[in-house]
Enzyme design. Structure first.
Site, PDB file in Angstrom:
ATOM      1  N   SER A 106       5.756  65.299 -65.482  1.00 16.89           N
ATOM      2  CA  SER A 106       5.695  66.049 -64.082  1.00 16.89           C
ATOM      3  C   SER A 106       4.870  67.375 -64.571  1.00 16.89           C
ATOM      4  O   SER A 106       4.252  67.971 -63.301  1.00 16.89           O
ATOM      5  CB  SER A 106       7.024  66.335 -63.454  1.00 16.89           C
ATOM      6  OG  SER A 106       7.731  67.055 -65.054  1.00 16.89           O
ATOM      7  N   GLY A 166      12.587  67.119 -61.455  1.00 12.06           N
ATOM      8  CA  GLY A 166      14.140  66.902 -61.757  1.00 12.06           C
ATOM      9  C   GLY A 166      14.924  66.982 -60.459  1.00 12.06           C
ATOM     10  O   GLY A 166      16.242  66.902 -60.646  1.00 12.06           O
ATOM     11  N   CYS A 203       8.299  61.783 -68.874  1.00 12.86           N
ATOM     12  CA  CYS A 203       9.105  62.691 -68.090  1.00 12.86           C
ATOM     13  C   CYS A 203      10.462  61.803 -68.082  1.00 12.86           C
ATOM     14  O   CYS A 203      10.606  60.472 -67.810  1.00 12.86           O
ATOM     15  CB  CYS A 203       8.420  62.652 -66.599  1.00 12.86           C
ATOM     16  SG  CYS A 203       9.485  63.439 -65.682  1.00 12.86           S
ATOM     17  N   ASN A 204      11.635  62.415 -68.373  1.00  8.50           N
ATOM     18  CA  ASN A 204      12.871  61.538 -68.334  1.00  8.50           C
ATOM     19  C   ASN A 204      13.157  61.350 -67.010  1.00  8.50           C
ATOM     20  O   ASN A 204      13.762  60.195 -66.699  1.00  8.50           O
ATOM     21  CB  ASN A 204      13.869  62.627 -69.091  1.00  8.50           C
ATOM     22  CG  ASN A 204      13.801  62.676 -70.441  1.00  8.50           C
ATOM     23  OD1 ASN A 204      14.561  62.060 -71.117  1.00  8.50           O
ATOM     24  ND2 ASN A 204      12.835  63.506 -71.075  1.00  8.50           N
ATOM     25  N   THR A 244      12.036  66.714 -71.560  1.00  7.85           N
ATOM     26  CA  THR A 244      10.978  66.903 -71.970  1.00  7.85           C
ATOM     27  C   THR A 244      11.041  68.207 -72.539  1.00  7.85           C
ATOM     28  O   THR A 244      10.566  68.666 -73.734  1.00  7.85           O
ATOM     29  CB  THR A 244       9.814  66.914 -71.274  1.00  7.85           C
ATOM     30  OG1 THR A 244       9.936  67.643 -69.971  1.00  7.85           O
ATOM     31  CG2 THR A 244       9.559  65.514 -71.014  1.00  7.85           C
ATOM     32  N   HIS A 245      11.640  69.253 -71.992  1.00  8.62           N
ATOM     33  CA  HIS A 245      11.608  70.732 -72.382  1.00  8.62           C
ATOM     34  C   HIS A 245      12.587  70.760 -73.646  1.00  8.62           C
ATOM     35  O   HIS A 245      12.531  72.138 -74.118  1.00  8.62           O
ATOM     36  CB  HIS A 245      11.873  71.565 -71.273  1.00  8.62           C
ATOM     37  CG  HIS A 245      10.848  71.417 -70.065  1.00  8.62           C
ATOM     38  ND1 HIS A 245      10.350  70.552 -69.528  1.00  8.62           N
ATOM     39  CD2 HIS A 245      10.002  72.809 -69.742  1.00  8.62           C
ATOM     40  CE1 HIS A 245       9.205  70.995 -68.607  1.00  8.62           C
ATOM     41  NE2 HIS A 245       9.175  72.124 -68.826  1.00  8.62           N
TER      42      HIS A 245
END
Ligand code: DGL
Length: 278
Positions: free
Chosen positions: A11, A43, A73-74, A185-186
């Site tokens: 994203s 998200g 991206c999860n 991701t973060h």
């Protein structure tokens, strides 16, 4: 001989944590990354919207002659992976399955925690994937939306980060999880604070690391891994002006970011992926 590259998308800037691990695992490979910075975050969006975005991006990357696509991206992995797989013949690797496999293998108490965005947690994608591997494992989840802006702001080791981590994670620790999946991701950027709050008895699973291992493994099995003597080139595309992506991205990737171009996904909007066969 010309070798195809690896496509990877997120994203926005977060997927660079996955790219970093992939570059570490297979430095000889060329990569092309797309960060959908004009439409981040994913998200908080509905599955239908995230699927549409993911299809457009996959169509864009498929045009770049790639041999494998990574959904870094999860949230997109959680809701769009199966849809994307219907349209392409190249391997498509999401971040959920590799993280789930590792967590199922690592837990000793059979209690695994999963943290991610609201979209990822609502989808139950990690819980389903872990239970497919071992139905006995109990999966406890928690959405941690504020970790995303904290990581982007670089607030990863201060009182705000610590207080936020306690608010989100104390319940999981008290519930007795022995393994915690960083399902966004973060979150690898906040590993220090998360580890501190969870305590030494809890092992952290970094989905980015596991995904990079999976990518290397697939290329090896397929015989499409470039020789180790090669040196990969890395190209970056974003859907908004590159400045913010470069500034934050340098931190996520560790200062190696270059060659960032803004693109429009307009031409992929109406058609989606129906005719694409990479
Ligand atoms: N990349 C997203 C994920 O891993 C986090 C940021 C967003 O919400 O778009 O789920």
């Amino acid at each position: 001989m010309s070798w195809k590259g690896i496509g990877i998308f997120d994203s926005g800037v977060g997927g660079l944590t996955v790219l970093k691990e992939i570059i570490g695992a297979v430095p000889q490979e060329d990569t092309v990354y797309l960060g959908d910075t004009a439409r981040v975050p994913y998200g908080t969006k509905s599955p239908a919207t995230v699927i549409r975005y993911a299809e457009e991006i996959a169509a864009f990357l498929a045009k770049r002659d790639i041999k494998l696509l990574v959904v870094a991206c999860n949230t997109a992995s959680a809701v769009a992976l199966e849809e994307l797989k219907k349209h392409y013949s190249i391997p498509i690797v999401g971040v959920i399955e590799p993280g789930a496999r590792r967590a199922a293998a690592m837990t000793r108490t059979g209690k695994v925690g999963v943290i991610g965005t609201e979209g990822t947690i609502k989808s139950s994608a990690y819980a389903k994937a872990i239970k497919r591997i071992n139905p006995e494992v109990e999966v406890l989840t928690r959405a941690c939306p504020l970790f995303v802006p904290l990581a982007e702001e670089g607030w990863v080791d201060n009182d705000v980060a610590r207080m936020t981590a306690h608010t989100y994670l104390d319940g999981l620790r008290e519930a007795g999880v022995d393994t915690l999946v960083l399902g966004c991701t973060h979150y690898p950027l906040l590993k220090g604070v998360i580890a501190e709050v969870m305590g030494p008895a809890v092992k952290l699973v970094d989905s980015a690391e596991e995904t990079a291992r999976t990518v290397a493994e697939i290329l090896r099995i397929q015989g499409t891994l470039r020789p180790e003597s090669e040196h990969g080139n890395h190209h970056y595309f974003v859907t908004d002006v590159p400045a913010g992506f470069i500034r934050v991205g340098n931190r996520f990737l560790g200062g190696r970011l270059g060659d960032v171009h803004q693109v429009s996904l307009e031409e992929y909007r109406a058609t989606g992926t129906a005719d694409e066969q990479a």
